[in-house]
Design a protein around this motif. Structure first.
Motif, PDB file in Angstrom:
ATOM      1  N   THR A 215      46.637  38.958  37.458  1.00 54.00           N
ATOM      2  CA  THR A 215      46.857  38.856  36.013  1.00 54.00           C
ATOM      3  C   THR A 215      46.078  39.936  35.281  1.00 54.00           C
ATOM      4  O   THR A 215      45.394  40.761  35.894  1.00 54.00           O
ATOM      5  CB  THR A 215      46.404  37.478  35.502  1.00 54.00           C
ATOM      6  OG1 THR A 215      44.970  37.384  35.619  1.00 54.00           O
ATOM      7  CG2 THR A 215      47.047  36.355  36.318  1.00 54.00           C
ATOM      8  N   ILE A 216      46.170  39.905  33.962  1.00 58.24           N
ATOM      9  CA  ILE A 216      45.443  40.868  33.139  1.00 58.24           C
ATOM     10  C   ILE A 216      43.944  40.720  33.315  1.00 58.24           C
ATOM     11  O   ILE A 216      43.171  41.646  33.052  1.00 58.24           O
ATOM     12  CB  ILE A 216      45.837  40.698  31.647  1.00 58.24           C
ATOM     13  CG1 ILE A 216      45.320  41.869  30.813  1.00 58.24           C
ATOM     14  CG2 ILE A 216      45.347  39.365  31.122  1.00 58.24           C
ATOM     15  CD1 ILE A 216      45.935  43.193  31.160  1.00 58.24           C
ATOM     16  N   ASN A 217      43.510  39.568  33.786  1.00 57.22           N
ATOM     17  CA  ASN A 217      42.078  39.336  34.003  1.00 57.22           C
ATOM     18  C   ASN A 217      41.585  39.871  35.348  1.00 57.22           C
ATOM     19  O   ASN A 217      40.380  39.908  35.594  1.00 57.22           O
ATOM     20  CB  ASN A 217      41.775  37.830  33.925  1.00 57.22           C
ATOM     21  CG  ASN A 217      42.060  37.268  32.543  1.00 57.22           C
ATOM     22  OD1 ASN A 217      41.750  37.909  31.533  1.00 57.22           O
ATOM     23  ND2 ASN A 217      42.665  36.088  32.484  1.00 57.22           N
ATOM     24  N   VAL A 221      39.868  48.005  38.522  1.00 60.39           N
ATOM     25  CA  VAL A 221      39.405  48.803  39.657  1.00 60.39           C
ATOM     26  C   VAL A 221      39.894  48.204  40.974  1.00 60.39           C
ATOM     27  O   VAL A 221      40.179  48.936  41.937  1.00 60.39           O
ATOM     28  CB  VAL A 221      37.865  48.936  39.641  1.00 60.39           C
ATOM     29  CG1 VAL A 221      37.175  47.583  39.849  1.00 60.39           C
ATOM     30  CG2 VAL A 221      37.408  49.921  40.705  1.00 60.39           C
ATOM     31  N   LEU A 222      40.035  46.892  41.021  1.00 64.86           N
ATOM     32  CA  LEU A 222      40.520  46.233  42.237  1.00 64.86           C
ATOM     33  C   LEU A 222      41.990  46.573  42.477  1.00 64.86           C
ATOM     34  O   LEU A 222      42.399  46.885  43.610  1.00 64.86           O
ATOM     35  CB  LEU A 222      40.336  44.719  42.121  1.00 64.86           C
ATOM     36  CG  LEU A 222      40.688  43.886  43.356  1.00 64.86           C
ATOM     37  CD1 LEU A 222      39.810  44.270  44.533  1.00 64.86           C
ATOM     38  CD2 LEU A 222      40.538  42.396  43.057  1.00 64.86           C
ATOM     39  N   VAL A 223      42.789  46.532  41.415  1.00 65.19           N
ATOM     40  CA  VAL A 223      44.205  46.883  41.527  1.00 65.19           C
ATOM     41  C   VAL A 223      44.350  48.351  41.907  1.00 65.19           C
ATOM     42  O   VAL A 223      45.131  48.718  42.795  1.00 65.19           O
ATOM     43  CB  VAL A 223      44.942  46.596  40.210  1.00 65.19           C
ATOM     44  CG1 VAL A 223      46.407  47.028  40.295  1.00 65.19           C
ATOM     45  CG2 VAL A 223      44.847  45.118  39.844  1.00 65.19           C
ATOM     46  N   PHE A 224      43.575  49.213  41.244  1.00 63.11           N
ATOM     47  CA  PHE A 224      43.618  50.652  41.524  1.00 63.11           C
ATOM     48  C   PHE A 224      43.229  50.927  42.972  1.00 63.11           C
ATOM     49  O   PHE A 224      43.907  51.698  43.678  1.00 63.11           O
ATOM     50  CB  PHE A 224      42.676  51.398  40.577  1.00 63.11           C
ATOM     51  CG  PHE A 224      42.685  52.892  40.752  1.00 63.11           C
ATOM     52  CD1 PHE A 224      43.566  53.682  40.032  1.00 63.11           C
ATOM     53  CD2 PHE A 224      41.813  53.519  41.641  1.00 63.11           C
ATOM     54  CE1 PHE A 224      43.575  55.062  40.189  1.00 63.11           C
ATOM     55  CE2 PHE A 224      41.824  54.891  41.806  1.00 63.11           C
ATOM     56  CZ  PHE A 224      42.705  55.658  41.079  1.00 63.11           C
ATOM     57  N   PHE A 329      41.159  62.315  29.705  1.00 61.24           N
ATOM     58  CA  PHE A 329      42.114  61.313  30.186  1.00 61.24           C
ATOM     59  C   PHE A 329      41.599  59.910  29.931  1.00 61.24           C
ATOM     60  O   PHE A 329      40.393  59.650  30.031  1.00 61.24           O
ATOM     61  CB  PHE A 329      42.368  61.503  31.691  1.00 61.24           C
ATOM     62  CG  PHE A 329      43.012  62.804  32.043  1.00 61.24           C
ATOM     63  CD1 PHE A 329      44.387  62.963  31.937  1.00 61.24           C
ATOM     64  CD2 PHE A 329      42.250  63.876  32.487  1.00 61.24           C
ATOM     65  CE1 PHE A 329      44.982  64.175  32.266  1.00 61.24           C
ATOM     66  CE2 PHE A 329      42.825  65.093  32.810  1.00 61.24           C
ATOM     67  CZ  PHE A 329      44.202  65.229  32.703  1.00 61.24           C
ATOM     68  N   ASN A 330      42.505  59.004  29.615  1.00 59.73           N
ATOM     69  CA  ASN A 330      42.166  57.597  29.408  1.00 59.73           C
ATOM     70  C   ASN A 330      42.313  56.879  30.763  1.00 59.73           C
ATOM     71  O   ASN A 330      43.290  56.183  31.018  1.00 59.73           O
ATOM     72  CB  ASN A 330      43.085  56.993  28.356  1.00 59.73           C
ATOM     73  CG  ASN A 330      42.736  55.530  28.086  1.00 59.73           C
ATOM     74  OD1 ASN A 330      41.664  55.049  28.423  1.00 59.73           O
ATOM     75  ND2 ASN A 330      43.670  54.821  27.477  1.00 59.73           N
ATOM     76  N   SER A 331      41.321  57.059  31.633  1.00 52.44           N
ATOM     77  CA  SER A 331      41.458  56.598  33.017  1.00 52.44           C
ATOM     78  C   SER A 331      40.335  55.682  33.466  1.00 52.44           C
ATOM     79  O   SER A 331      40.186  55.446  34.669  1.00 52.44           O
ATOM     80  CB  SER A 331      41.519  57.816  33.953  1.00 52.44           C
ATOM     81  OG  SER A 331      40.331  58.594  33.860  1.00 52.44           O
ATOM     82  N   GLN A 332      39.553  55.142  32.526  1.00 55.63           N
ATOM     83  CA  GLN A 332      38.446  54.275  32.921  1.00 55.63           C
ATOM     84  C   GLN A 332      38.970  53.059  33.690  1.00 55.63           C
ATOM     85  O   GLN A 332      40.013  52.493  33.330  1.00 55.63           O
ATOM     86  CB  GLN A 332      37.669  53.803  31.695  1.00 55.63           C
ATOM     87  CG  GLN A 332      36.891  54.898  30.992  1.00 55.63           C
ATOM     88  CD  GLN A 332      37.724  55.651  29.969  1.00 55.63           C
ATOM     89  OE1 GLN A 332      38.938  55.527  29.939  1.00 55.63           O
ATOM     90  NE2 GLN A 332      37.068  56.423  29.130  1.00 55.63           N
ATOM     91  N   LEU A 333      38.255  52.686  34.740  1.00 56.40           N
ATOM     92  CA  LEU A 333      38.690  51.578  35.584  1.00 56.40           C
ATOM     93  C   LEU A 333      37.897  50.295  35.335  1.00 56.40           C
ATOM     94  O   LEU A 333      38.252  49.249  35.858  1.00 56.40           O
ATOM     95  CB  LEU A 333      38.555  51.965  37.073  1.00 56.40           C
ATOM     96  CG  LEU A 333      39.427  53.142  37.526  1.00 56.40           C
ATOM     97  CD1 LEU A 333      39.161  53.483  38.981  1.00 56.40           C
ATOM     98  CD2 LEU A 333      40.914  52.835  37.312  1.00 56.40           C
ATOM     99  N   TRP A 334      36.832  50.372  34.551  1.00 52.06           N
ATOM    100  CA  TRP A 334      36.095  49.162  34.179  1.00 52.06           C
ATOM    101  C   TRP A 334      35.316  49.396  32.902  1.00 52.06           C
ATOM    102  O   TRP A 334      35.256  50.464  32.389  1.00 52.06           O
ATOM    103  CB  TRP A 334      35.146  48.706  35.308  1.00 52.06           C
ATOM    104  CG  TRP A 334      34.096  49.694  35.702  1.00 52.06           C
ATOM    105  CD1 TRP A 334      32.890  49.943  35.075  1.00 52.06           C
ATOM    106  CD2 TRP A 334      34.155  50.589  36.841  1.00 52.06           C
ATOM    107  NE1 TRP A 334      32.211  50.918  35.754  1.00 52.06           N
ATOM    108  CE2 TRP A 334      32.946  51.322  36.834  1.00 52.06           C
ATOM    109  CE3 TRP A 334      35.083  50.827  37.840  1.00 52.06           C
ATOM    110  CZ2 TRP A 334      32.664  52.304  37.799  1.00 52.06           C
ATOM    111  CZ3 TRP A 334      34.806  51.796  38.798  1.00 52.06           C
ATOM    112  CH2 TRP A 334      33.606  52.505  38.756  1.00 52.06           C
TER     113      TRP A 334
END
Length: 334
Positions: A215-217, A221-224, A329-334
């Motif tokens: 989900t969105i929660n 970083v885990l999905v990436f 770039f808008n690439s922050q993962l957390w």
């Protein structure tokens, strides 16, 4: 050249191998593929990924791709060199000394055979650098990369006419255009566009995440990391970079849309994994050619390549989160 240099240091291939020859060929194989990741024109699969992103409303300019991934390519090559010659296939002191006399003389003789630089070579270099300059600055002037490429091709093939001297450096027979590859790429683009139009991937990803309770929660970083590992490790079983891109990039784009993440920030770093095809000799044509030098075994290639592949998958996370935002770039993962 590699065979000659390897022989100079006692590596003749087959039963007579050493870590100089192994590193020389394997490091070149890795650099060959990794350098292709640094440019949007580095491979047909890169162009396909860029087109899929553009169809999703996230156009990637040549300069954007270059600034995001060229430094990472240089970094990976540096890491591969250090880990290769120091840890994985270490070169001992005895191997650092030339074993074959006359090697440098042979190289000098080959250089002399090339002769002085010619007018054709100067014009070819000028056309090449001009095309690269226009590609790298496309976000400033807005001229499409395709237009620049066609103009460069016209200049390269331009014959003599109206009493003027020939400007081109090739004729049609010398160019040997791989029409079968163009047809294959065309089919790949059509298939990729079809999947984007039908949104079948978006619906499938939404259903898959629902079943997996993603989900969105769920931490981004885990999905990436999971997607990067999946994309990277598929290089072990698929020889076609284009086929992997057709399958994976619509999934990556659909994932970013599903969670309302920046598409370029999430997908562009993943494009660096397209050309990581060097672990097995059947993973790419350069890998097959390198293996045929007989300077290393399948185990040597797997040991060296697998370490580099794992390193880059892990390195991609901090690069995406910490370095790419510094480039805009808008690439922050957390």
């Amino acid at each position: 050249m590699f065979m000659m240099l390897s022989a100079m240091y006692g590596a003749f291939g087959g039963a007579i191998r050493n870590n100089v020859g192994r590193n020389l060929v394997l490091q070149n194989l890795l650099a060959n593929n990794v350098s292709a990741s640094a440019f949007i024109t580095g491979s047909a699969a890169n162009l396909l990924a860029a087109q899929l992103l553009e169809k999703a409303g996230a156009k990637v300019f040549y300069g954007d791709w270059l600034i995001a991934l060229l430094p990472l390519a240089v970094l990976q090559c540096a890491i591969a060199w250090y880990t290769g010659v120091k840890l994985i296939l270490p070169i001992v002191n005895e191997e650092k000394l030339p074993q074959l006399e006359g090697g440098m003389s042979r190289l000098s003789a080959e250089l002399e055979k090339m002769g002085a630089i010619t007018g054709d070579e100067i014009r070819a270099a000028f056309i090449f650098m001009t095309v690269l300059a226009f590609w790298a600055t496309d976000n400033l002037h807005g001229i499409k990369a395709e237009v620049v490429a066609i103009t460069g091709a016209i200049a390269v093939l331009m014959p003599a006419f109206s009493g003027l001297k020939r400007f081109g450096v090739l004729n049609w027979n010398q160019s040997d255009i791989p029409w079968h590859m163009l047809m294959f790429s065309w089919g790949a683009y059509v298939l990729g566009g079809m999947m984007e139009k039908t949104t079948i991937i978006d619906l499938s990803i939404a259903r898959l995440f629902m079943d997996l309770n993603v989900t969105i929660n769920t931490p981004k970083v885990l999905v990436f990391g999971a997607m990067a590992a999946l994309f990277g490790l598929t290089t072990l079983v698929s020889e076609s970079k284009t086929a992997r891109t057709i399958i994976m990039f619509p999934i990556l784009i659909a994932t970013a849309k599903q969670f309302n993440w920046d598409i370029i920030g999430f997908c562009l770093p993943m494009a660096f994994l397209i050309n990581q095809v060097y672990v097995f000799y059947f993973n790419s044509k350069p890998a097959n050619i390198s293996y045929l030098t007989n300077q290393y075994s399948t185990w040597d290639g797997f040991k060296f390549g697998m370490v580099q592949l794992i390193i880059i998958i892990f390195l991609l996370v901090p690069w995406t989160h910490y370095v790419m935002p510094l480039m805009g770039f808008n690439s922050q993962l957390w």
